[in-house]
Design a protein around this motif. Sequence first.
Motif, short mmCIF file in Angstrom:
data_model
loop_
_atom_site.label_atom_id
_atom_site.label_comp_id
_atom_site.label_asym_id
_atom_site.label_seq_id
_atom_site.Cartn_x
_atom_site.Cartn_y
_atom_site.Cartn_z
N ASN A 137 0.88 -1.03 -0.04
CA ASN A 137 0.10 -0.17 -0.02
C ASN A 137 0.93 1.23 0.02
O ASN A 137 1.96 1.14 0.66
N THR A 171 0.85 5.19 0.90
CA THR A 171 0.07 6.49 1.57
C THR A 171 1.21 7.67 1.94
O THR A 171 2.17 7.52 1.70
N ARG A 230 1.49 12.00 3.39
CA ARG A 230 0.68 13.18 4.17
C ARG A 230 0.25 13.93 3.02
O ARG A 230 -1.04 14.36 3.25
N ALA A 280 -1.63 12.98 -0.01
CA ALA A 280 -1.94 11.82 -0.69
C ALA A 280 -1.88 11.94 -2.16
O ALA A 280 -1.78 11.10 -3.06
N TYR A 281 -2.36 13.30 -2.46
CA TYR A 281 -2.52 13.55 -4.04
C TYR A 281 -1.13 14.31 -4.71
O TYR A 281 -1.24 14.83 -5.58
N ALA A 301 3.89 11.05 -4.30
CA ALA A 301 3.10 9.82 -3.88
C ALA A 301 2.62 9.36 -5.15
O ALA A 301 2.82 8.22 -5.49
N ARG A 357 3.72 5.60 -6.85
CA ARG A 357 2.69 4.67 -7.16
C ARG A 357 2.73 4.18 -8.59
O ARG A 357 2.90 2.97 -8.98
N SER A 360 -4.60 -1.04 -0.95
CA SER A 360 -5.05 -0.59 0.56
C SER A 360 -5.09 -1.80 1.32
O SER A 360 -5.22 -1.88 2.37
N THR A 385 2.71 -1.19 4.20
CA THR A 385 2.24 -0.04 3.68
C THR A 385 3.50 0.91 3.41
O THR A 385 4.21 0.86 4.53
N HIS A 433 4.53 4.68 3.87
CA HIS A 433 4.00 5.79 3.88
C HIS A 433 4.96 7.03 3.76
O HIS A 433 6.23 7.08 4.51
N ASN A 448 -0.57 -0.84 11.93
CA ASN A 448 0.04 0.16 11.57
C ASN A 448 1.39 0.35 12.57
O ASN A 448 1.74 1.41 13.09
#
Length: 201
Positions: free
Chosen positions: A36, A38, A40, A42-43, A47, A51, A63, A68, A70, A107
């Motif tokens: 996954n 992710t 801070r 996200a868009y 990031a 991906r 997800s 993950t 991050h 997490n």
Amino acid sequence: MLKRTLALLSLSLLLTACGFHLRGTGAIQFALQEINVTARDAYGDLAQAVRKRLEANKVTVSSAAPYTLHISREQRSQRTASYTAGTRSAEITLTTQADFEILGRNNLLLLTEQVEVERTYSYDSNNLGGSNQEASMLRAEMQRELVEQVAMRLQMITPERLDQLQREAERKAAAAAEAEARAKQVRDELTAPQQSPIQIP
């Protein structure tokens, strides 16, 4: 013409045989098949680029993945590297840093990493448009290299290594929870109202 074509073909085969690839175009083999992603932001561009880089190398970004990636922080800065005789900026050094973490089940934090790219360009106060355009091009190139660095770090991580880190993190979390429970019990005992001694008439 035929000799030149044969020479170019031979050179191409030789470079391919020794593992040469243009930077950012070579395929990376990942031990992780699913992760996954992710961030801070996200868009944000970083990031999204990470991906796409993973998916291009046949890593499923989902997800539902057990682990993950991050991206916790991305920071850009610049400083003057040198000056002209008139104390005007002559060279500017650009720096981009990114911190990322690998999170496991519940997490739990398993790994922390930082990647950094630095570039220097000539600044011309008489040609602000050209200088700004060069800086923008450098920033785009730096982000591509940042993504490659993240990909290379992930390439070295195996599911077995993450499973081991998950077990260690779970043991630490359990020990911390037990210690906190003991500390709370002691606090409760110290703050509990004391009963008055029974008086015999």
